[in-house]
Structures are given as C-alpha cells and as structure tokens.
Design an enzyme around this catalytic site. Structure first.
Site, PDB file in Angstrom:
ATOM      1  N   SER A   8       0.845  -1.145   0.077  1.00  0.00           N
ATOM      2  CA  SER A   8       0.192  -0.078   0.144  1.00  0.00           C
ATOM      3  C   SER A   8       0.857   0.973  -0.047  1.00  0.00           C
ATOM      4  O   SER A   8       2.150   1.330   0.243  1.00  0.00           O
ATOM      5  CB  SER A   8      -0.973  -0.018   1.149  1.00  0.00           C
ATOM      6  OG  SER A   8      -0.118   0.113   2.440  1.00  0.00           O
ATOM      7  N   SER A  47      -5.575  -7.941  -7.752  1.00  0.00           N
ATOM      8  CA  SER A  47      -6.890  -7.267  -7.618  1.00  0.00           C
ATOM      9  C   SER A  47      -7.027  -6.126  -8.504  1.00  0.00           C
ATOM     10  O   SER A  47      -5.897  -5.687  -9.199  1.00  0.00           O
ATOM     11  CB  SER A  47      -6.853  -6.805  -6.315  1.00  0.00           C
ATOM     12  OG  SER A  47      -5.906  -5.927  -6.006  1.00  0.00           O
ATOM     13  N   ASP A  78      -6.214  -1.013  11.451  1.00  0.00           N
ATOM     14  CA  ASP A  78      -6.472  -2.347  11.440  1.00  0.00           C
ATOM     15  C   ASP A  78      -7.940  -2.266  12.161  1.00  0.00           C
ATOM     16  O   ASP A  78      -9.011  -3.148  11.555  1.00  0.00           O
ATOM     17  CB  ASP A  78      -5.645  -3.316  12.454  1.00  0.00           C
ATOM     18  CG  ASP A  78      -4.180  -3.845  11.682  1.00  0.00           C
ATOM     19  OD1 ASP A  78      -4.311  -3.232  10.479  1.00  0.00           O
ATOM     20  OD2 ASP A  78      -3.401  -4.353  12.248  1.00  0.00           O
ATOM     21  N   LYS A  79      -8.253  -1.516  12.867  1.00  0.00           N
ATOM     22  CA  LYS A  79      -9.510  -1.395  13.337  1.00  0.00           C
ATOM     23  C   LYS A  79     -10.631  -0.762  12.449  1.00  0.00           C
ATOM     24  O   LYS A  79     -11.856  -1.310  12.255  1.00  0.00           O
ATOM     25  CB  LYS A  79      -9.605  -0.469  14.672  1.00  0.00           C
ATOM     26  CG  LYS A  79      -8.829  -1.101  15.891  1.00  0.00           C
ATOM     27  CD  LYS A  79      -8.924  -0.204  17.077  1.00  0.00           C
ATOM     28  CE  LYS A  79      -8.139  -0.737  18.396  1.00  0.00           C
ATOM     29  NZ  LYS A  79      -8.243   0.145  19.481  1.00  0.00           N
ATOM     30  N   THR A  89      -2.270  -6.850  11.053  1.00  0.00           N
ATOM     31  CA  THR A  89      -0.770  -6.531  10.437  1.00  0.00           C
ATOM     32  C   THR A  89       0.024  -7.282  11.541  1.00  0.00           C
ATOM     33  O   THR A  89      -0.002  -7.090  12.626  1.00  0.00           O
ATOM     34  CB  THR A  89      -0.510  -5.273  10.506  1.00  0.00           C
ATOM     35  OG1 THR A  89      -1.440  -4.416   9.620  1.00  0.00           O
ATOM     36  CG2 THR A  89       0.783  -4.813   9.857  1.00  0.00           C
ATOM     37  N   HIS A 137     -28.981  73.107  -3.394  1.00  0.00           N
ATOM     38  CA  HIS A 137     -28.860  71.777  -2.457  1.00  0.00           C
ATOM     39  C   HIS A 137     -27.682  72.136  -1.289  1.00  0.00           C
ATOM     40  O   HIS A 137     -26.590  71.466  -1.445  1.00  0.00           O
ATOM     41  CB  HIS A 137     -28.421  70.761  -3.498  1.00  0.00           C
ATOM     42  CG  HIS A 137     -29.403  70.330  -4.027  1.00  0.00           C
ATOM     43  ND1 HIS A 137     -29.793  70.367  -5.609  1.00  0.00           N
ATOM     44  CD2 HIS A 137     -30.598  68.986  -3.719  1.00  0.00           C
ATOM     45  CE1 HIS A 137     -30.925  69.899  -5.699  1.00  0.00           C
ATOM     46  NE2 HIS A 137     -31.368  69.120  -4.966  1.00  0.00           N
ATOM     47  N   ASN A 138     -28.111  73.187  -0.590  1.00  0.00           N
ATOM     48  CA  ASN A 138     -26.965  73.607   0.394  1.00  0.00           C
ATOM     49  C   ASN A 138     -27.379  73.171   1.658  1.00  0.00           C
ATOM     50  O   ASN A 138     -28.414  72.472   2.158  1.00  0.00           O
ATOM     51  CB  ASN A 138     -26.825  75.092   0.326  1.00  0.00           C
ATOM     52  CG  ASN A 138     -28.063  75.911   0.271  1.00  0.00           C
ATOM     53  OD1 ASN A 138     -29.188  75.549   0.756  1.00  0.00           O
ATOM     54  ND2 ASN A 138     -28.142  76.907  -0.752  1.00  0.00           N
ATOM     55  N   TRP A 139     -26.986  73.795   2.847  1.00  0.00           N
ATOM     56  CA  TRP A 139     -27.430  73.591   4.410  1.00  0.00           C
ATOM     57  C   TRP A 139     -28.874  73.854   4.485  1.00  0.00           C
ATOM     58  O   TRP A 139     -29.483  73.277   5.251  1.00  0.00           O
ATOM     59  CB  TRP A 139     -26.401  74.296   5.201  1.00  0.00           C
ATOM     60  CG  TRP A 139     -26.891  74.425   6.583  1.00  0.00           C
ATOM     61  CD1 TRP A 139     -26.976  75.611   7.235  1.00  0.00           C
ATOM     62  CD2 TRP A 139     -27.322  73.190   7.442  1.00  0.00           C
ATOM     63  NE1 TRP A 139     -27.424  75.336   8.535  1.00  0.00           N
ATOM     64  CE2 TRP A 139     -27.694  74.073   8.717  1.00  0.00           C
ATOM     65  CE3 TRP A 139     -27.268  72.040   7.398  1.00  0.00           C
ATOM     66  CZ2 TRP A 139     -28.023  73.499   9.751  1.00  0.00           C
ATOM     67  CZ3 TRP A 139     -27.859  71.096   8.397  1.00  0.00           C
ATOM     68  CH2 TRP A 139     -28.275  71.966   9.739  1.00  0.00           C
ATOM     69  N   GLN A 184     -43.025  73.724 -13.710  1.00  0.00           N
ATOM     70  CA  GLN A 184     -43.589  73.521 -12.229  1.00  0.00           C
ATOM     71  C   GLN A 184     -45.122  72.709 -12.091  1.00  0.00           C
ATOM     72  O   GLN A 184     -45.119  72.034 -11.350  1.00  0.00           O
ATOM     73  CB  GLN A 184     -43.814  74.837 -11.461  1.00  0.00           C
ATOM     74  CG  GLN A 184     -42.304  75.368 -11.047  1.00  0.00           C
ATOM     75  CD  GLN A 184     -41.670  74.768 -10.073  1.00  0.00           C
ATOM     76  OE1 GLN A 184     -40.726  73.770 -10.459  1.00  0.00           O
ATOM     77  NE2 GLN A 184     -42.108  74.917  -8.791  1.00  0.00           N
TER      78      GLN A 184
END
Length: 779
Positions: A92, A103, A151-152, A158, A496-498, A697
């Site tokens: 293996s 095999s 093995d388990k 082995t 578009h001011n304060w 408008q």
C-alpha cells in the site's frame, strides 16, 4: 531419431519445471564484459538472473510511461508487481490499498469519503515519514510506534511490514509499505533491496507529478493575485464590495465546492449608545469571545459563495450566532458530529475546511474566509493554505483603498474643518430657540429669515423636542459638534446647500410630531430618521447624476449608478467614522434610512393607506403598521420623499423664491453643459427657456408631487396642510403658465399679422412692377 515437435517439448518442460528453470538460467546468463566467460547471476531478485531483472525494470518503465497521467494508477500497477516479487500479502501507499496481487485498480482505490488521515506521530507509517528512513519491522506488536488504528478501521491484522519513504528535497511525498510476508515470518534484507530498487522508479513518477502540482499551485496563485488586483482596485469605497468582486472573480482558481466570507464589526470601544439595546431589553449582554485587539466577535454579514452544482451567492445580513458558517469551533464540531446530515436545503455536506483571518495593515482582523470541500475530495493541504493566505493577505492590503478614498474626500472633495472650540462654546452657551416662536412644528416653516448659524441651533432644538437627548443620554457637546459638522458638510451651491438639508430635517420632525407619524416608530428610530434627513444631500455638487456621468467626474468613477445618492451615503460614513465626530448611532441610522434615498414604493404605500382607512380605531392601525417592519420601512421611505419635495408645499411667497433657487441651479448646470461639455441642455436646464418655468412647475406638481401629499393626507388628516399648500401653489403656477401661454399666443398672432402685411406689401410691389413693365412694352 525422429523429429521432435513443439508440443512434445512443451509437455516435457511442464512436467519438469526444475529442469526448465535451470536450463533457461544457464542459457540466458549475461556474459562478463572482460571476455566470453559467463558470470554468475547477481540480481537482487531471488531466483532471477540479471536479464530477468532488467526485463522487470523495463516492464515497470513501460507501465509508468503508460500510466504517467495518473499517479494513483501507476502506483497501483507498481505495487501489484511488488506484492508478487516480495511475496507480500499486500502493498500500500499514497491513496491506493492493495488487497491481493491480482486485484483491480477500481476495487483498491480508496475514495475520499473513506480516506483515513492521521498525523506524522501516529503509527509506524508516521514514524517513517517523520524520520525519512526505511524500516523493516519483523513483529509490529513489539514496535513502540505501531498503531492498530487502520487495522480497526479495515478489520485487517498486520503482523510484519516493510516501509520506505519517497522523499523530494526535504519533503516526504509518500510512504510505501509491503505488509505480511507470505512465505516467511519477516521481510529479508534482500526484500529491502528489491523494495528500494523497484520504488526508485516509482518515485520518478511521483516527483514528476508533484513538480507539476507545484507548478499548477503557483499558476493558480498568480491568477488569483492578478484577478484580485484587477477587481479590488475597481472598488475604492466599500470593503464589502471590494471583497465580493475579488472573491467572485477568482472562484475558479480556489478548487473548492463552497466558500464564505464573514465580515467583522470593527467597533473597538463601547460607547454610551452601545448599551441602548441592552437597556431596552432587546438583546442580551455580550458574553462571547473577543478578537486579539479586544473587539467582540460579531459578524455583521456573511457572504456565501456556492460553486457546486448551480453557482449561487447568498448574502446573510446580521447572521444568527448558530448559523452553520459561524458554529464555534467548527473543526471540533465536524470531528465530533461528522456532519452526517446536510447543512442546507440542497443536501450539501461539509467534509473538510480551511479557514483564515483577513487582516488589515493595522493587524486588525476585519473578517474570516472559510473554504469548504476540495473539489477532488482530498483534504486541503499546505499549498491550498498558501494560496488562501495569499488571497486573504491581498484582501487585507486592499483596505488601503478605503483609506485612500477618505484622503481623497479630504483633499479633492469638500474639506470639513473641525468645529472650532470658540464656536462650539458659543453654541452651547446660547439659548436654543423656542420651537413655537420659530414655527418649527409648522408645515409652513420658512428658513429664509433665519441665519445659517441659527439653523444649527434650531436643529439641536428638534432633537430635544423628540426627547431623545435625555432618554439616551446623548452628550450635548457630541450632538452639537455633529450638527455643526453636518452644516459644514454642505457646499455653498445655489439650492442643495445647508438650508435645503435643514428644511428636509425640519419637515421630517413635523411629520413625526405634528403629522403624528411618530406613533409608528420607536424613539431610537425617530432619532435615526431625523438625523438621516439632515444628512440626506450632504456634499451635493449642484449638478445631477447625469452631469456626473457625462463629465466623468471622480464621483462617477467611484460609483457606477445612483452616483450622488451613493456619495451622500459614503460621505456620511466617512464623516461618522471620524474619531472627532464619533457617534455610532448613525451606523444604525444609515441602516434604517438607506431605503429612504429612493422613491420606489408608491403602490405599496397606497395599499397601506387603503387598509388603514378601513380600520375603525387608531390602535388597530398602529398595530397593523408596527407589527410588520416592512410597512414601517415603506412609510419611512415615503416620508423621506415628502420631506425632500416639501418646498413645493410652502406658502406662495416662500415657494416662489425657492423655485427660483432650484431653477437657477438647473440653469447653472445647463451653462456647464453648453460651455464645458459642448452639449445642448434639455429645456429644464436651458437658461434661454426660463420663461417656461411655470409650465414645468405645473407638470412637476401633477406628475410627481400630488400623489405623495394626497396619499399622506388620506393616511393622516394632520398632514393635509401640505396638500393644501401644494394645490394653492399649483393655482399660482398655472396662472403664470396661462399668462405665458397667452403672451406666446399674442406674439404668434402678431407674428402672423406682421407676416401677412409683409406678404401683401410684396404682392403690391410685384403688381406695380408688372404693370410698369407692361406699359413699357406697349409703348
């Protein structure tokens, strides 16, 4: 003596195998190089001559060349022959396990789902890989390194084994084993020599395969870096979009079925507002883990990329702590529970995981990238880790882009200076205006007679009036500094001011209080809505999205669509992340109000109004709205729209002045389009067609505004003054439009009359000229 047939010879040799063996050994021995004398066989394969050994090696080379494309198949063929040569029960190595020398490959290849993985300190195989030495173990039970783990797992026993490593440089590529000698109690020294010689040929294929694998790794790494760089630098403002673009582009190079990105909350220090949800009983106090720099591990978003089957991207905002991508201690959880069941509706199962942090230049963890299930079924290896690490490092470094964006905001865009201490103290010491005297509760409010400094104080007063300053214990100094900074964030453009920003905030306050819409929202939501209204057009340029695109402005390069809306949002984030102006309430505010930036929910709002009109009691309507967060968001979005358009509802003496400001800003853009872009502006932006303003408008009122205020008046009769103001202004604008139309008709009529007179005059002159010529001819 008669002729001997081939059949007779074959029967004799089959009946006397020992004679046949000795005969062919004698006849096929290789001659010594010094002369004609025959040398004795010195092959390492027991019972075989050098010629036979050479034939075996040639056969092996042919096999390896045939199966060079598949390292597993080449190893299978080699180990099959080794099992025969060594008289081993099985051999293996790598991922192939051989049951018998005869095999089939398909029966012996261990599929990934059944693959066993264990560390180098487990078993004799692990010890061979660790020491890089060959070990011949006569009795495994007497070897301290032996582990019966496999093995388990397989039920095999082995007894003895021979194991050797395949090494390339300092790296172990594989370990090959011959297990359980069949005709003896242990493997001999001669078996060790055969094992070593035979595997030296196999190692060539393994090393070639590994070199090719390393080449592919580097190629993938280069592609990931190249494509990541290409996409990361397309996005400069948003970490989430940065990561998404880069990770989606390189998905084909990641070699996994699925990957997810968890984005971490970067809040380091708890502020007074962090305790609000806990004090209100909405969430439990945080008791979970923390990052190395002390932050609570809170993922505010998960992006899940699905690559197996049909490609799909899932975005999970505010994911629950038990979401499968965030299960604490995921590797341990997988080991204990095996993820035997699917983790989502597709039946997909986690098999292996690779997870790495994404770290920025300050060594802060900003997110976690997790990759699931290598496509070939194998576990992620150190090379996958290197690629993922390269990607996450690059993503971390790309966060420099957001820093660059912040600097660009300060250098190339509007510069916001800190509130000077003298100004701050002045504001704090001065008495805030009386809301009733200043008409702050009235829809008819006008900012025109109020100075910009006074508007800051009026804004502070509005927060006190909705009772959030005291309730949430907001430091007055912090709130004042923020309000002053918002005012500084608005540019000195025509409309578009304060002043516009404040008017939108004041209308939001009036809708909540005078319009009685506050009853649908919590105090915290009202707090956020008012703040969002003040910020909604911050750093506006006085030009619209189309102009940004036509002029290829820096904003257009930063944002692909909804350019100004995205910029207002990003600018607010930059403003709110400033340490001087820390107030993380606004993060919550931005989440609440992001949907308010777009007016797309007319039909849904109308359905809510229709339903509420049929309800008999106020309590029933409140319950109908508040029980569904979506309905609250729809109303909130419409409120923001009503606030943004509210100038059209003001008294005529105010509205007429504001309309001229709006028109002038449009005409200024039209001038830029004509001079800078060398383009003809549309009529609304064309200063040469300013006399058409009244008509424009009226159209604006009819096709945009009327629906908004009509539905709000149906929803809450307290908001009817806005509809009345709108209708009054329509009458005024319609009157001016009609006057303009009459004037234009009169001018057209006069033009026709003048034109008619001109034609008659020309005809008369022509007749006279013709008559004169006739007289000349007659004479």
């Amino acid at each position: 003596m008669g002729e001997i047939s081939q059949e007779t010879v074959e029967k004799y040799l089959e009946a006397n195998p020992q004679f046949a063996k000795e005969y062919f050994n004698r006849k096929l021995q290789v001659e010594a190089p010094s002369g004609g004398a025959q040398a004795p066989a010195s092959a390492s394969f027991p019972g075989r001559t050098l010629a036979e050994e050479a034939a075996l090696y040639l056969e092996l080379l042919e096999v390896l060349l045939e199966e060079a494309g598949s390292v597993e198949l080449a190893a299978h063929r080699a180990l099959q022959r080794l099992a025969q040569l060594l008289q081993a029960d099985r051999c293996s190595g790598l991922q192939a396990a051989r049951r018998h020398p005869t095999s089939k490959f398909e029966d012996n290849l261990v599929v990934p789902d059944r693959e066993a993985v264990f560390p180098l300190d487990v078993g004799i195989v692990g010890w061979v890989a660790h020491t890089k030495k060959t070990f011949n173990v006569p009795d495994v039970k007497k070897n301290s390194h032996f582990s019966d783990f496999m093995d388990k797992q397989t039920g095999y026993v082995t007894r003895n084994l021979l194991a050797t490593p395949i090494v390339m440089g300092k790296e172990v590529l594989a370990v090959f084993m011959a297990v359980n000698k069949v005709d003896a109690s242990e493997f001999s020294k001669q078996d060790e020599e055969v094992f070593s010689k035979y595997l030296s040929f196999v190692s060539i294929i393994l090393k070639l395969h590994h070199t090719n694998y390393l080449y592919n790794i580097e190629s993938r790494r280069s592609q990931i870096l190249m494509w990541s760089a290409n996409k990361v630098f397309e996005e400069l403002t948003d970490v989430e979009r940065q990561f998404h673009k880069a990770l989606y582009t390189v998905r084909t190079y990641l070699n996994c079925e699925r990957y997810s990105i968890g984005l971490l909350d970067m809040t380091k220090e708890k502020e007074f507002y962090d305790e609000w949800p806990v004090k209100l009983g909405e969430v439990e106090p945080y008791k979970g883990p923390k990052t190395p720099d002390g932050r609570e591990v809170i993922f505010y978003k998960i992006i899940d990329y699905i690559l197996h089957g049909k490609e799909e991207i899932k975005v999970i905002p505010t994911p629950p702590t038990d979401h499968w991508t965030l299960v604490s201690g995921l590797p341990t959880y997988v080991a204990e529970n095996g993820f035997k069941g699917p983790v989502d509706e597709t039946g997909w199962v986690i098999k292996n995981v690779l997870s790495l942090p994404i770290v920025n230049k300050k060594e802060d963890i900003v997110g976690v990238a997790t990759f699931y299930n290598r496509k070939d079924g194998k576990p992620f290896d150190e090379y996958d880790e290197h690629i993922a690490e390269t990607l996450t490092q690059f993503l971390g470094w790309s966060l420099l882009n957001t820093d660059t964006y912040e600097k660009m905001n300060n250098e190339e865009f509007n510069v916001i200076e800190d509130c000077e201490e003298k100004q701050l103290v002045t504001i704090l010491k001065e008495d805030l205006p009386d809301p009733r005297t200043a008409d702050l509760y009235e829809f008819r409010f006008s900012d025109l007679p109020i100075t910009e400094h006074e508007l800051i104080k009026c804004g502070l007063r509005l927060f006190f009036e909705i009772n959030v300053v005291e309730k949430f214990k907001v430091p007055v100094e912090v709130l004042t500094r923020w309000m002053y900074t918002v005012r500084k964030g608005y540019r000195a453009v025509t409309y578009h001011n304060w002043r516009h920003g404040f008017n939108v905030g004041q209308t939001m306050f009036t809708l909540l209080m005078t319009g009685r819409l506050k009853k649908y929202y919590t105090d915290l939501e009202a707090f956020a809505m008012l703040a969002a209204a003040f910020c909604h057009d911050i750093d506006h340029r006085g030009t619209n999205n189309l102009y940004q695109m036509k002029s290829t402005s820096p904003l257009a390069r930063l944002h692909g669509s909804s350019i100004l809306e995205r910029h207002h949002l990003e600018y607010s984030k930059t403003l709110l992340q400033d340490e001087v102006h820390t107030l993380n309430l606004w993060s919550y505010m931005l989440k609440l109000s992001h949907s308010c930036l777009f007016f797309r929910k007319r039909t849904m709002f109308q359905k809510i109004v229709d339903a509420c009109e049929k309800m008999e009691t106020e309590e029933e309507a409140i319950k109908y709205v508040t029980i569904d967060p979506t309905k609250k968001e729809i109303i909130m979005a419409m409120m923001m729209t009503a606030c943004d358009l509210s100038a059209i509802t003001k008294p005529w003496e105010v509205q007429s002045q504001v309309a001229l400001l709006v028109a002038n800003e449009f005409w200024e853009q039209g001038d830029l389009e004509r001079t800078v872009l060398q383009q003809q502006p549309i009529p609304m932006m064309d200063r040469n067609k300013k006399d058409e303003l009244p008509k424009l408008q009226v159209g604006f009122i009819d096709f945009v505004c009327t629906f908004v205020y009509k539905e709000f008046s149906r929803f809450h009769k307290e908001i009817t003054p806005m509809l009345n103001g709108l209708q009054n202004n329509r009458v005024e604008w319609k009157s001016l439009a009609d006057e303009y139309d009459e004037k234009m008709k009169l001018e057209v009529q006069q033009s026709f009359i003048s034109h008619d007179k001109s034609i008659k005059s020309k005809c008369k002159q022509e007749i006279c000229f013709t008559a004169h010529r006739l007289r000349i001819i007659r004479s």
